[in-house]
Scaffold this motif. Structure first.
Motif, PDB file in Angstrom:
ATOM      1  N   PHE A 195      30.475 -40.101  19.828  1.00 30.20           N
ATOM      2  CA  PHE A 195      29.828 -41.394  19.644  1.00 30.20           C
ATOM      3  C   PHE A 195      30.104 -42.024  18.276  1.00 30.20           C
ATOM      4  O   PHE A 195      29.736 -43.175  18.047  1.00 30.20           O
ATOM      5  N   TYR A 196      30.712 -41.263  17.346  1.00 33.03           N
ATOM      6  CA  TYR A 196      30.941 -41.870  16.036  1.00 33.03           C
ATOM      7  C   TYR A 196      32.243 -41.443  15.345  1.00 33.03           C
ATOM      8  O   TYR A 196      32.718 -42.131  14.441  1.00 33.03           O
ATOM      9  N   THR A 197      32.845 -40.334  15.753  1.00 30.17           N
ATOM     10  CA  THR A 197      34.054 -39.886  15.049  1.00 30.17           C
ATOM     11  C   THR A 197      35.279 -40.743  15.348  1.00 30.17           C
ATOM     12  O   THR A 197      36.281 -40.642  14.648  1.00 30.17           O
ATOM     13  N   PHE A 198      35.185 -41.615  16.359  1.00 27.92           N
ATOM     14  CA  PHE A 198      36.315 -42.485  16.696  1.00 27.92           C
ATOM     15  C   PHE A 198      36.629 -43.500  15.597  1.00 27.92           C
ATOM     16  O   PHE A 198      37.669 -44.178  15.637  1.00 27.92           O
ATOM     17  N   ILE A 199      35.762 -43.599  14.599  1.00 28.87           N
ATOM     18  CA  ILE A 199      36.015 -44.559  13.516  1.00 28.87           C
ATOM     19  C   ILE A 199      37.334 -44.279  12.796  1.00 28.87           C
ATOM     20  O   ILE A 199      37.917 -45.180  12.196  1.00 28.87           O
ATOM     21  N   PHE A 200      37.811 -43.038  12.858  1.00 31.63           N
ATOM     22  CA  PHE A 200      39.070 -42.698  12.191  1.00 31.63           C
ATOM     23  C   PHE A 200      40.278 -43.296  12.906  1.00 31.63           C
ATOM     24  O   PHE A 200      41.386 -43.279  12.364  1.00 31.63           O
ATOM     25  N   TRP A 201      40.065 -43.818  14.119  1.00 37.08           N
ATOM     26  CA  TRP A 201      41.157 -44.415  14.884  1.00 37.08           C
ATOM     27  C   TRP A 201      41.060 -45.946  14.939  1.00 37.08           C
ATOM     28  O   TRP A 201      41.897 -46.581  15.551  1.00 37.08           O
ATOM     29  N   LEU A 202      40.068 -46.551  14.294  1.00 33.86           N
ATOM     30  CA  LEU A 202      39.862 -47.994  14.402  1.00 33.86           C
ATOM     31  C   LEU A 202      41.036 -48.805  13.866  1.00 33.86           C
ATOM     32  O   LEU A 202      41.273 -49.932  14.306  1.00 33.86           O
TER      33      LEU A 202
END
Length: 280
Positions: free
Chosen positions: A116-123
């Motif tokens: 729910f939050y670690t995807f920020i590294f792919w933004l």
């Protein structure tokens, strides 16, 4: 997994323990179920950025998949490294390191909260212009690649392969709680990032990998495995007499850090080990 169990038994390697394996499988099933919700969030955010803020439009072509392969793996390296160096991300990633065994079932021991939050590294990738569908496909390829490296049945791959790619040997180091092995080999598919950024450590013949955590959680309960570190982190941050600064630092400092200076992070443990074993 059945084939690995047969091979490890034949090689007299005690790789599996029933309760541990079932806990890992339960964590994997929970990850898949919750993944329906987390992937919806990820896709929504990726499309929001891609449709409204992308800098370029990268076409879906063979060469763009090659670019994406390296870009995604680079993003994964930093996600994985930060997940060991920042407690807020460690709270979800610790799940994957909580087993004291190393086998293919361990690969299934995945977070219930990190999606729910670690995807920020792919933004930055949809911002750059990669289509979200391409991105999710490549992220899945990376995850699938990392399944087979969770095994003790393979000692070493050919030297050229070990030099470029993440392998069972490299990843065994990553799962080690030995001071020498802590927070090393964060690679997804390519080990070159660890060599480039100084986090590579080869598996040593005279330093057998000890799997698990520096302080093991000693439970097979999937719910406890999923959330116990969240509880510990929040307790450290929001109880006791501490300044607001120190409360915040408990969220972003590495695991083991304490505001009164009594804690030890992985670098401290490694330096102590090196000092004590310098002659060896």
């Amino acid at each position: 997994m059945l084939l690995e169990l047969y091979l490890t038994t034949k090689q007299r390697i005690k790789s599996y323990e029933a309760k541990d394996a079932f806990s890992s499988i339960a964590m994997g099933l929970g990850n898949v179920i919750l993944g329906f919700a987390s992937k919806a969030v990820v896709l929504f955010v990726f499309f929001l950025i891609y449709d409204n803020f992308r800098l370029f439009t990268i076409p879906i072509a063979w060469w763009s998949f090659i670019l994406l392969f390296f870009a995604d793996d680079f993003a994964y390296y930093w996600f994985h490294r930060v997940s060991h160096e920042c407690r807020l991300f460690w709270a979800s990633h610790v799940v994957h390191h909580s087993s004291e065994h190393y086998n293919l079932s361990t690969a299934l021991r995945q977070t219930w909260s990190g999606g729910f939050y670690t995807f920020i590294f792919w933004l930055w990738l949809p911002l750059l212009g990669f289509h979200p569908a391409m991105l999710l496909l490549q992220m899945s390829v990376s995850l699938l690649y990392q399944f087979w490296i969770h095994t003790e049945t393979i000692d070493k791959m050919p030297k050229w392969f070990e030099a470029i790619f993440n392998t069972p040997s490299h990843h065994r180091v990553h799962h080690g709680s030995n001071p020498m092995y802590l927070d090393r080999n964060h690679a997804g598919i390519l080990i070159i990032w660890d060599k480039l950024f100084g986090t590579f450590q080869a598996e040593l013949k005279d330093e057998k990998v000890r799997y698990g955590l520096v302080t093991n959680i000693n439970t097979y309960n999937p719910v406890k495995i999923a959330f116990i570190e969240w509880l510990h982190m929040l307790k450290d941050a929001f109880t006791g007499q501490k300044s607001i600064k120190h409360r915040f630092l408990y969220l972003i400092k590495p695991p083991g850090w304490k505001h009164d200076g009594t804690g030890k992070v992985s670098d401290d443990l490694r330096n102590e080990w090196l000092e004590n074993n310098s002659r060896k």
